[in-house]
Design a protein around this motif. Structure first.
Motif, mmCIF file in Angstrom:
data_model
loop_
_atom_site.group_PDB
_atom_site.id
_atom_site.type_symbol
_atom_site.label_atom_id
_atom_site.label_comp_id
_atom_site.label_asym_id
_atom_site.label_seq_id
_atom_site.Cartn_x
_atom_site.Cartn_y
_atom_site.Cartn_z
ATOM 1 N N GLU A 94 0.825 -1.213 0.000
ATOM 2 C CA GLU A 94 0.000 0.000 0.000
ATOM 3 C C GLU A 94 0.854 1.257 0.000
ATOM 4 O O GLU A 94 0.562 2.209 -0.731
ATOM 5 C CB GLU A 94 -0.954 0.014 1.189
ATOM 6 C CG GLU A 94 -1.895 1.207 1.155
ATOM 7 C CD GLU A 94 -3.039 1.113 2.141
ATOM 8 O OE1 GLU A 94 -4.043 1.828 1.946
ATOM 9 O OE2 GLU A 94 -2.939 0.326 3.109
ATOM 10 N N VAL A 95 1.916 1.274 0.788
ATOM 11 C CA VAL A 95 2.719 2.502 0.875
ATOM 12 C C VAL A 95 3.604 2.688 -0.353
ATOM 13 O O VAL A 95 4.071 3.807 -0.610
ATOM 14 C CB VAL A 95 3.573 2.538 2.162
ATOM 15 C CG1 VAL A 95 2.701 2.437 3.394
ATOM 16 C CG2 VAL A 95 4.643 1.469 2.163
ATOM 17 N N LEU A 96 3.807 1.622 -1.128
ATOM 18 C CA LEU A 96 4.628 1.729 -2.334
ATOM 19 C C LEU A 96 3.813 1.673 -3.619
ATOM 20 O O LEU A 96 4.379 1.724 -4.711
ATOM 21 C CB LEU A 96 5.675 0.615 -2.358
ATOM 22 C CG LEU A 96 6.742 0.664 -1.270
ATOM 23 C CD1 LEU A 96 7.679 -0.517 -1.395
ATOM 24 C CD2 LEU A 96 7.523 1.972 -1.316
ATOM 25 N N GLY A 97 2.486 1.554 -3.514
ATOM 26 C CA GLY A 97 1.645 1.524 -4.700
ATOM 27 C C GLY A 97 1.726 0.219 -5.458
ATOM 28 O O GLY A 97 1.512 0.180 -6.682
ATOM 29 N N GLN A 98 2.031 -0.874 -4.760
ATOM 30 C CA GLN A 98 2.111 -2.182 -5.396
ATOM 31 C C GLN A 98 0.761 -2.901 -5.337
ATOM 32 O O GLN A 98 -0.161 -2.447 -4.671
ATOM 33 C CB GLN A 98 3.206 -3.013 -4.720
ATOM 34 C CG GLN A 98 4.591 -2.390 -4.854
ATOM 35 C CD GLN A 98 5.640 -3.083 -4.013
ATOM 36 O OE1 GLN A 98 5.341 -3.911 -3.154
ATOM 37 N NE2 GLN A 98 6.904 -2.746 -4.251
ATOM 38 N N LEU A 99 0.653 -4.032 -6.022
ATOM 39 C CA LEU A 99 -0.603 -4.772 -6.117
ATOM 40 C C LEU A 99 -0.545 -6.059 -5.301
ATOM 41 O O LEU A 99 0.501 -6.705 -5.211
ATOM 42 C CB LEU A 99 -0.921 -5.104 -7.574
ATOM 43 C CG LEU A 99 -1.138 -3.910 -8.519
ATOM 44 C CD1 LEU A 99 -1.356 -4.404 -9.939
ATOM 45 C CD2 LEU A 99 -2.303 -3.046 -8.064
ATOM 46 N N VAL A 100 -1.687 -6.423 -4.726
ATOM 47 C CA VAL A 100 -1.823 -7.671 -3.983
ATOM 48 C C VAL A 100 -2.933 -8.489 -4.630
ATOM 49 O O VAL A 100 -4.045 -7.992 -4.820
ATOM 50 C CB VAL A 100 -2.167 -7.415 -2.499
ATOM 51 C CG1 VAL A 100 -2.226 -8.726 -1.728
ATOM 52 C CG2 VAL A 100 -1.156 -6.472 -1.865
ATOM 53 N N ASP A 101 -2.651 -9.755 -4.984
ATOM 54 C CA ASP A 101 -3.680 -10.571 -5.627
ATOM 55 C C ASP A 101 -4.543 -11.295 -4.588
ATOM 56 O O ASP A 101 -4.332 -11.149 -3.379
ATOM 57 C CB ASP A 101 -3.068 -11.539 -6.651
ATOM 58 C CG ASP A 101 -2.205 -12.628 -6.027
ATOM 59 O OD1 ASP A 101 -2.351 -12.894 -4.810
ATOM 60 O OD2 ASP A 101 -1.380 -13.223 -6.748
ATOM 61 N N GLU A 102 -5.497 -12.085 -5.054
ATOM 62 C CA GLU A 102 -6.453 -12.738 -4.153
ATOM 63 C C GLU A 102 -5.798 -13.770 -3.235
ATOM 64 O O GLU A 102 -6.372 -14.160 -2.220
ATOM 65 C CB GLU A 102 -7.553 -13.409 -4.971
ATOM 66 C CG GLU A 102 -7.045 -14.488 -5.906
ATOM 67 C CD GLU A 102 -8.157 -15.078 -6.754
ATOM 68 O OE1 GLU A 102 -7.910 -16.116 -7.401
ATOM 69 O OE2 GLU A 102 -9.261 -14.498 -6.776
ATOM 70 N N ASN A 103 -4.574 -14.185 -3.580
ATOM 71 C CA ASN A 103 -3.841 -15.125 -2.742
ATOM 72 C C ASN A 103 -2.881 -14.420 -1.786
ATOM 73 O O ASN A 103 -2.032 -15.052 -1.171
ATOM 74 C CB ASN A 103 -3.060 -16.109 -3.619
ATOM 75 C CG ASN A 103 -3.972 -16.948 -4.482
ATOM 76 O OD1 ASN A 103 -4.987 -17.461 -4.011
ATOM 77 N ND2 ASN A 103 -3.624 -17.078 -5.756
ATOM 78 N N LYS A 104 -3.010 -13.099 -1.715
ATOM 79 C CA LYS A 104 -2.175 -12.254 -0.857
ATOM 80 C C LYS A 104 -0.705 -12.249 -1.283
ATOM 81 O O LYS A 104 0.194 -12.023 -0.471
ATOM 82 C CB LYS A 104 -2.306 -12.660 0.615
ATOM 83 C CG LYS A 104 -3.700 -12.446 1.184
ATOM 84 C CD LYS A 104 -3.744 -12.699 2.675
ATOM 85 C CE LYS A 104 -5.135 -12.407 3.233
ATOM 86 N NZ LYS A 104 -5.213 -12.644 4.699
ATOM 87 N N VAL A 105 -0.474 -12.483 -2.563
ATOM 88 C CA VAL A 105 0.867 -12.348 -3.117
ATOM 89 C C VAL A 105 1.047 -10.907 -3.582
ATOM 90 O O VAL A 105 0.189 -10.362 -4.289
ATOM 91 C CB VAL A 105 1.085 -13.314 -4.300
ATOM 92 C CG1 VAL A 105 2.467 -13.110 -4.923
ATOM 93 C CG2 VAL A 105 0.915 -14.752 -3.845
ATOM 94 N N VAL A 106 2.138 -10.272 -3.162
ATOM 95 C CA VAL A 106 2.405 -8.884 -3.526
ATOM 96 C C VAL A 106 3.244 -8.856 -4.801
ATOM 97 O O VAL A 106 4.257 -9.557 -4.919
ATOM 98 C CB VAL A 106 3.152 -8.160 -2.387
ATOM 99 C CG1 VAL A 106 3.514 -6.740 -2.805
ATOM 100 C CG2 VAL A 106 2.300 -8.138 -1.121
#
Length: 204
Positions: A94-106
């Motif tokens: 969140e603080v770096l503007g990255q994405l998290v998928d439904e499996n909680k992989v960043v």
């Protein structure tokens, strides 16, 4: 940008203003609309150990008749270095503007754009008081990572993350700073909402 009337001499400086042992590290997403910043609900960021703040300024001096006629000192930006115990992948995303998928992989990508955030924390002082701080407009850099195999002795690998902080567009404020006890009015809501200036302001 300094006004051109003060372009006789400009000096850039970096001032280290504080290094604090701290607790209760929070962040709030900062959103800008029509030149005015607003904030989301503060969230706990991580268990933190130290905050290192430094500020950059520019000083412009105007000389006339071989003497200093006018001088202007202006805040440009600053740097916040946080020593933290741990930062979850979801919070880091969140603080770096990255994405998290439904499996909680960043997922980190080349097009990630870190959002502006407000960063708040407090540091213990004597007499049961705390110093409460919010930096009102920050943007984090992608931190380095260090891993080490387990050896014969325990070595803690604690991450460090760095942000640049700026003044707000709407009022040029960059920091809120309060010293008091947990029962004082500003302290009771310090980590539930990002503070805004009270209607009545005075010079110290």
């Amino acid at each position: 940008v300094l006004d051109s009337t003060y372009n006789n001499r400009t000096v850039k400086g970096v001032t280290k203003i504080m290094t604090l042992g701290l607790k209760d590290l929070y962040y709030a997403v900062c959103t800008e609309s029509e030149g005015a910043e607003t904030y989301g609900e503060p969230k706990k960021m991580a268990e933190a150990m130290e905050a290192d703040l430094s500020v950059k300024t520019e000083t412009a001096d105007l000389y006339a008749d071989d003497a200093l006629s006018e001088s202007v000192k202006e805040f440009t930006n600053g740097t916040l270095k946080l020593g933290i115990k741990d930062l979850t992948p979801e919070t880091l995303a969140e603080v770096l503007g990255q994405l998290v998928d439904e499996n909680k992989v960043v997922w980190a990508g080349g097009d990630d754009e870190p959002p502006f955030l407000a960063i708040g924390f407090r540091a213990a002082k004597t007499g049961g008081r705390y110093r409460y701080i919010w930096l009102l407009k920050c943007k984090f850099e992608v931190p380095g990572e260090k891993y080490k195999t387990k050896g014969e002795k325990i070595e803690f690998q604690t991450p460090e993350i760095t942000a640049t902080f700026y003044k707000r567009k709407k009022d040029a404020k960059w920091k809120a700073d309060f010293v008091g006890t947990e029962k004082d009015k500003p302290a009771t809501t310090w980590f539930t909402t990002v503070p805004e200036p009270a209607p009545k302001m005075t010079e110290v």
